[in-house]
Design a protein around this motif. Sequence first.
Motif, mmCIF file in Angstrom:
data_model
loop_
_atom_site.group_PDB
_atom_site.id
_atom_site.type_symbol
_atom_site.label_atom_id
_atom_site.label_comp_id
_atom_site.label_asym_id
_atom_site.label_seq_id
_atom_site.Cartn_x
_atom_site.Cartn_y
_atom_site.Cartn_z
ATOM 1 N N GLY A 68 -18.748 61.504 108.646
ATOM 2 C CA GLY A 68 -18.327 61.402 110.040
ATOM 3 C C GLY A 68 -16.866 61.058 110.213
ATOM 4 N N SER A 69 -16.382 61.264 111.422
ATOM 5 C CA SER A 69 -15.010 60.937 111.812
ATOM 6 C C SER A 69 -15.031 59.845 112.876
ATOM 7 N N GLY A 70 -14.163 58.856 112.733
ATOM 8 C CA GLY A 70 -14.173 57.714 113.640
ATOM 9 C C GLY A 70 -13.318 57.851 114.882
ATOM 10 N N PRO A 121 -17.914 52.643 114.329
ATOM 11 C CA PRO A 121 -18.664 53.897 114.155
ATOM 12 C C PRO A 121 -19.592 53.910 112.948
ATOM 13 N N VAL A 122 -19.160 53.314 111.830
ATOM 14 C CA VAL A 122 -20.014 53.337 110.638
ATOM 15 C C VAL A 122 -21.293 52.539 110.869
ATOM 16 N N ILE A 176 3.699 50.308 114.262
ATOM 17 C CA ILE A 176 3.074 49.069 113.800
ATOM 18 C C ILE A 176 2.447 49.318 112.441
ATOM 19 N N GLN A 177 2.193 48.236 111.714
ATOM 20 C CA GLN A 177 1.543 48.331 110.420
ATOM 21 C C GLN A 177 0.041 48.133 110.594
ATOM 22 N N SER A 178 -0.745 48.974 109.944
ATOM 23 C CA SER A 178 -2.197 48.853 110.000
ATOM 24 C C SER A 178 -2.713 48.132 108.765
ATOM 25 N N THR A 179 -3.623 47.188 108.979
ATOM 26 C CA THR A 179 -4.302 46.507 107.868
ATOM 27 C C THR A 179 -5.793 46.836 107.856
ATOM 28 N N THR A 180 -6.195 47.750 108.719
ATOM 29 C CA THR A 180 -7.601 48.134 108.820
ATOM 30 C C THR A 180 -7.845 49.424 108.045
ATOM 31 N N PRO A 181 -8.764 49.432 107.092
ATOM 32 C CA PRO A 181 -9.059 50.666 106.351
ATOM 33 C C PRO A 181 -9.454 51.804 107.283
ATOM 34 N N ASP A 182 -8.915 52.984 106.998
ATOM 35 C CA ASP A 182 -9.230 54.155 107.802
ATOM 36 C C ASP A 182 -10.044 55.189 107.029
ATOM 37 N N HIS A 183 -10.401 54.871 105.789
ATOM 38 C CA HIS A 183 -11.316 55.698 104.998
ATOM 39 C C HIS A 183 -12.308 54.774 104.296
ATOM 40 N N ARG A 195 -14.009 58.792 107.920
ATOM 41 C CA ARG A 195 -12.547 58.769 107.948
ATOM 42 C C ARG A 195 -12.106 58.527 109.392
ATOM 43 N N GLY A 196 -10.900 57.978 109.543
ATOM 44 C CA GLY A 196 -10.348 57.829 110.875
ATOM 45 C C GLY A 196 -9.919 59.179 111.424
ATOM 46 N N GLY A 197 -9.679 59.218 112.720
ATOM 47 C CA GLY A 197 -9.239 60.466 113.341
ATOM 48 C C GLY A 197 -10.369 61.463 113.486
#
Length: 370
Positions: free
Chosen positions: A157-159, A186-187, A224-231, A249-251
């Motif tokens: 899936g895509s988030g 989403p997960v 901005i810097q992301s610290t949240t996993p996107d995969h 995955r994100g997006g």
Amino acid sequence: MSKIGVGIIGASPLRPGWAVAAHLPALASLPDYELRAVATSSEASAKAAGDAYGVPAYSDPSLLIARPDVDLVVVTVRIAHHHALISQAVAAGKMVMSEWPLGVDIAQSTDIAARVTKTDLWTLIGLQARMAPSIRYARDLVEQGYVGKVLGTAIVGSGIAWTTVSDSAHTYMFDAQSNASLLSVPVMHAIDAMQFVVGDLTDVRATSAVRNPVIRLADTEQDIQSTTPDHLAIAATLESGAVASIFYRGGTSRGENFRWEINGSDGDLVLTSPVGNLQVLAPNLFGGHGEDAAVAPLNIPSEYDLSTGSLEGPGANVARLYAAFARDLRDGTPGATAPDFAHALRLHRTLDGIAHAAAGGVAQTLGQGR
């Protein structure tokens, strides 16, 4: 049963969010409910809400909670505010509906559930994917042996969010401390549906990564810097011994944004959707078994729609969730159909186990009673 008086916290028409897109249409479509009040974060948005919805509106949520005509307090704000607002509503003796996740972490979620346990209050958690007719029908097909013995199941899936471009209103989603993450939202909605259909996860392995570390805020043209996993990739076994995998995955993808297969010894079920957030839109259901050479669309009996079926779009599954809650109330069976805070706590334990597996690279065993 008289109408259930509802007060919604987080329903600003000036910055329409999930409450405006889903909760308000869902409640308006159901005869068991009546909107009695709303609360927002400012005087300006409260005035706009009162004008838009024709009910009393407050910038102070405690005034909404204190209203004697509000039976059910609906919390649809950022997760960081859930614990305080839910605790206040429970202390006031109100039923509570909270969006998922219940709390920022397992400690908050455990505390909220414990507060409710000391009362006789009914609660509802916003895990509405399981209310989709296609998912409820898939559950029964599995139980009836349509696929035979379940051998394995897989979700890709895509988030939607957690991609390279966002806006300043959603910066909190890229901060790992907020826990409004690809995994937690989403997960976990998808995993809740998976466990509803094919049983609970047990041994879990996971890996995650921040593949998009720099996020562009389109409205301010800042980075901005992301610290949240996107995969995120999860490999697990179910209590039945079947193998499960979940990859998000994100997006969005140029391919499929949601595909879930349930593969058995005598058949297969496939659920697909153009949206990777399973809670937002009921997926399509396909099946094939026995001598079938391929899966084909399955007709879903009308009784699997727990609402009137008159609503489409993001509010439809939310309407089904509220309808299930009202039915449980009439039947005196808390949590029988609509998931409550006790269910939310069990899912938070699953979430916590997956997060530890992804962070430490060590398999986690998710035991009974989580």
